[in-house]
Design a protein around this motif. Structure first.
Motif, PDB file in Angstrom:
ATOM      1  N   HIS A   3       0.795  -1.229   0.000  1.00 18.49           N
ATOM      2  CA  HIS A   3       0.000   0.000   0.000  1.00 18.49           C
ATOM      3  C   HIS A   3       0.829   1.281   0.000  1.00 18.49           C
ATOM      4  CE1 HIS A   3       0.689  -0.951   4.244  1.00 18.49           C
ATOM      5  NE2 HIS A   3       0.463   0.314   4.536  1.00 18.49           N
ATOM      6  N   TYR A   4       2.159   1.187   0.086  1.00 20.29           N
ATOM      7  CA  TYR A   4       2.953   2.392  -0.113  1.00 20.29           C
ATOM      8  C   TYR A   4       4.252   2.042  -0.833  1.00 20.29           C
ATOM      9  CZ  TYR A   4       5.889   1.472   4.112  1.00 20.29           C
ATOM     10  OH  TYR A   4       6.742   0.941   5.042  1.00 20.29           O
ATOM     11  N   ALA A   5       4.816   3.045  -1.514  1.00 26.11           N
ATOM     12  CA  ALA A   5       6.028   2.814  -2.301  1.00 26.11           C
ATOM     13  C   ALA A   5       6.808   4.114  -2.443  1.00 26.11           C
ATOM     14  CB  ALA A   5       5.670   2.274  -3.687  1.00 26.11           C
ATOM     15  N   TYR A   6       8.118   3.965  -2.623  1.00 25.98           N
ATOM     16  CA  TYR A   6       8.983   5.117  -2.868  1.00 25.98           C
ATOM     17  C   TYR A   6       9.141   5.331  -4.367  1.00 25.98           C
ATOM     18  CZ  TYR A   6      10.222   4.727   2.052  1.00 25.98           C
ATOM     19  OH  TYR A   6      10.162   4.671   3.422  1.00 25.98           O
ATOM     20  N   GLY A  14      -7.581   7.940  -5.209  1.00 21.09           N
ATOM     21  CA  GLY A  14      -7.833   8.122  -3.780  1.00 21.09           C
ATOM     22  C   GLY A  14      -6.590   7.875  -2.945  1.00 21.09           C
ATOM     23  N   ALA A  15      -5.442   8.379  -3.411  1.00 20.07           N
ATOM     24  CA  ALA A  15      -4.164   8.082  -2.756  1.00 20.07           C
ATOM     25  C   ALA A  15      -3.466   9.359  -2.298  1.00 20.07           C
ATOM     26  CB  ALA A  15      -3.269   7.293  -3.719  1.00 20.07           C
ATOM     27  N   TRP A  16      -2.389   9.158  -1.561  1.00 19.90           N
ATOM     28  CA  TRP A  16      -1.586  10.251  -1.024  1.00 19.90           C
ATOM     29  C   TRP A  16      -0.282  10.399  -1.810  1.00 19.90           C
ATOM     30  CZ3 TRP A  16      -1.431   8.808   4.930  1.00 19.90           C
ATOM     31  CH2 TRP A  16      -2.657   9.142   5.520  1.00 19.90           C
ATOM     32  N   VAL A  17       0.248  11.633  -1.867  1.00 20.65           N
ATOM     33  CA  VAL A  17       1.605  11.910  -2.342  1.00 20.65           C
ATOM     34  C   VAL A  17       2.328  12.674  -1.244  1.00 20.65           C
ATOM     35  CG1 VAL A  17       3.033  13.145  -4.015  1.00 20.65           C
ATOM     36  CG2 VAL A  17       0.981  11.944  -4.787  1.00 20.65           C
ATOM     37  N   ARG A  18       3.500  12.167  -0.845  1.00 20.25           N
ATOM     38  CA  ARG A  18       4.273  12.775   0.253  1.00 20.25           C
ATOM     39  C   ARG A  18       5.667  13.148  -0.277  1.00 20.25           C
ATOM     40  NH1 ARG A  18       3.373  12.216   5.670  1.00 20.25           N
ATOM     41  NH2 ARG A  18       2.010  10.397   5.363  1.00 20.25           N
ATOM     42  N   GLU A  40      -0.082   5.341  -0.990  1.00 20.05           N
ATOM     43  CA  GLU A  40       0.792   6.427  -0.551  1.00 20.05           C
ATOM     44  C   GLU A  40       2.079   6.360  -1.352  1.00 20.05           C
ATOM     45  OE1 GLU A  40       2.872   8.256   3.489  1.00 20.05           O
ATOM     46  OE2 GLU A  40       2.073   6.222   3.499  1.00 20.05           O
ATOM     47  N   LEU A  41       2.375   7.431  -2.072  1.00 22.41           N
ATOM     48  CA  LEU A  41       3.577   7.514  -2.884  1.00 22.41           C
ATOM     49  C   LEU A  41       4.529   8.499  -2.213  1.00 22.41           C
ATOM     50  CD1 LEU A  41       4.461   6.268  -5.607  1.00 22.41           C
ATOM     51  CD2 LEU A  41       3.753   8.397  -6.697  1.00 22.41           C
ATOM     52  N   LEU A  42       5.724   8.029  -1.882  1.00 24.95           N
ATOM     53  CA  LEU A  42       6.709   8.861  -1.193  1.00 24.95           C
ATOM     54  C   LEU A  42       7.783   9.261  -2.188  1.00 24.95           C
ATOM     55  CD1 LEU A  42       6.100   6.135   0.974  1.00 24.95           C
ATOM     56  CD2 LEU A  42       6.724   8.055   2.429  1.00 24.95           C
ATOM     57  N   VAL A  43       7.808  10.548  -2.531  1.00 28.39           N
ATOM     58  CA  VAL A  43       8.730  11.069  -3.535  1.00 28.39           C
ATOM     59  C   VAL A  43      10.085  11.325  -2.883  1.00 28.39           C
ATOM     60  CG1 VAL A  43       9.165  12.928  -5.184  1.00 28.39           C
ATOM     61  CG2 VAL A  43       6.823  12.099  -4.813  1.00 28.39           C
TER      62      VAL A  43
END
Length: 469
Positions: free
Chosen positions: A157-160, A251-255, A205-208
């Motif tokens: 559910h999350y990735a870099y 429906g996701a997040w970008v951090r 959740e995508l972590l930039v």
């Protein structure tokens, strides 16, 4: 430490060769590991959970601070002792020893090959020499790959998402440019294609990440690329805007991580206020006193940093800022340290970490006058963290009574006994969590990778306690 454990299909012929894989260090190193693992699986190699059960072991190392170097060298030694066939890659592989030779080979001369970071092809070439590949690569047939994004070592559910490699700064305490080189931005179409594949695979959740996210596109002079048939500039604002639009569809997040406080970052904050990306910035300030920042050769000064923070909060009151700092840098006076503590209190940094300065071989800061005793460095780090904790807990206490959206990371038995998640203010592994109580309604369930609303009822340490609603 991440030991790769990817699902493997049943072999169609003889047993496929197995590769042990250990990934050490930061999220940027983790993305390098993901690229290598994707190529390994595309060529038919399987992964081994143990060193002695593998035909060969790859260790992706970290070489930034002394503790990381020790961990990397110890892991190499362990792999050699248990397996004997070891390929070393990563930042430590690029460092030289005191004799001018390769540091890794100086300590472990029996390793099969050594490469620097971001060296997928070099690693694969070494693997092919010692463990021939089972078949030609077919990335599309890798069952655990997330489309063109390949294999990921994070939960589903999350990735870099790494947008660039290297750094153009020459901070006096840092040797990363000597290991990872100058800034090289990925083509914007390639970055957005990977982001889309990750969202379509279920990432919420995508972590930039990068060495310097704010500088994206500088090296290519913000060259225009193409995405979805439309021209898009390789520039931070354009990239973030497109990522936010993709995230909204799913429906996701970008951090955003590793954001230097350049003036153009001000343009990003309205996107946060609009809800397009998370109102969260990871900004590596390192210090606040102007003279200290000059000695560190940092690309900003303390007074403007405080002004910028206040401006961001005016534009987006919900913004959360995390940062890292160094205490006890050579020449740091008591006055300069007190200035840093005052900055921390006034800036109200939501999440702050601090390192006691540690000399790194090859860093220009080693030649600066005024080196402080170890005891003073550690004492200042402890003082800093005490203030940081006061600021952070006060911020957390202000959330009691609020209702927050929480991304669920753990929920045994569908959350009947509660679970653990994170709010927009919490990046995985480095910030706090939201500990979810058992739902009051029997019909309410919690599932990993899904969102839930939670009413914050208490604070415990650096974590919030929430009741799912």
């Amino acid at each position: 430490m991440t030991i790769a454990q990817t699902p493997t299909p049943a072999p169609t012929g003889g047993p496929a060769p197995k590769i042990g894989f250990v990934s050490l260090g930061c999220p940027k190193a983790l993305t390098d590991s993901e690229l290598i693992l994707t190529q390994l699986r595309a060529e038919g190699y399987e992964t081994s959970k143990t060193f002695n059960g593998a035909d060969l072991v790859i260790v992706n190392t970290c070489g930034f601070i002394d503790d990381a170097v020790k961990e990397s060298l110890d892991t190499n030694g362990e792999a050699l002792a248990e397996n004997g066939k070891v390929i070393v890659t990563g930042c430590l592989g690029a460092r030289t020893g005191q004799d001018g030779g390769n540091l890794i080979r100086g300590v472990h001369p029996k390793v099969l090959a050594v490469t620097g970071p971001h060296a997928t092809q070099e690693v694969m070439d070494a693997v092919h020499i010692h463990v021939p590949k089972p078949h030609d690569p077919f990335v599309d047939l890798v069952p655990e790959a997330r489309g063109v994004a390949g294999i990921k070592l994070t939960p589903r559910h999350y990735a870099y998402l790494k947008i660039s490699e290297g750094c153009n700064h020459r901070c006096s305490f840092c040797i990363i440019p000597s290991m990872r080189g100058d800034l090289v931005s990925r083509p914007i179409g390639e970055v957005l294609t990977e982001a889309k594949a990750l969202f379509e695979s279920g990432v919420k959740e995508l972590l930039v990440i990068s060495q310097d996210t704010s500088a994206y596109g500088v090296d290519v002079k913000y060259r225009t690329g193409f995405w979805d048939g439309k021209p898009v500039k390789a520039k931070m604002y354009d990239l973030v805007e497109q990522l936010g639009a993709l995230a909204r569809e799913h429906g996701a997040w970008v951090r955003l991580h590793y954001v230097y406080p350049y003036p153009h970052v001000d343009e990003i904050v309205p996107l946060m206020a609009q809800g397009l990306i998370l109102p969260y910035l990871d900004v590596p300030f390192q210090h606040a006193h102007p003279d200290m920042l000059k000695r560190m050769k940092r690309p900003a000064n303390g007074e403007r940093n405080l002004e910028r923070l206040l401006k961001w909060r005016e534009m987006c009151p919900e913004i959360v800022v995390r940062s890292t700092f160094i205490a006890g840098f050579p020449g740091e006076t008591q006055e300069e340290f007190d200035y840093l503590l005052d900055f921390l209190r006034e800036a109200k940094i939501d999440r702050a970490g601090c390192f006691a300065y540690s000399p790194i071989e090859g860093a220009p800061a080693n030649e600066l006058p005024g080196a402080l005793p170890d005891a003073v460095r550690e004492e200042r780090r402890a003082q800093f963290m005490a203030v940081a904790e006061q600021v952070s807990i006060a911020k957390l206490q202000s959330r009691v009574g609020a209702t927050m959206q929480v991304l669920i990371d753990s929920a045994p038995a569908l959350g009947r006994k509660g679970g653990v998640g994170r709010s927009y203010a919490d990046a995985p592994e480095i910030d706090g969590t939201v500990r979810l109580l058992p739902p009051q309604k029997a019909s309410k369930t919690l599932k990993v990778g899904e969102f839930t609303k939670a009413k914050i009822v208490a604070v415990e340490g650096h974590d919030l306690i929430g009741m799912p609603i």
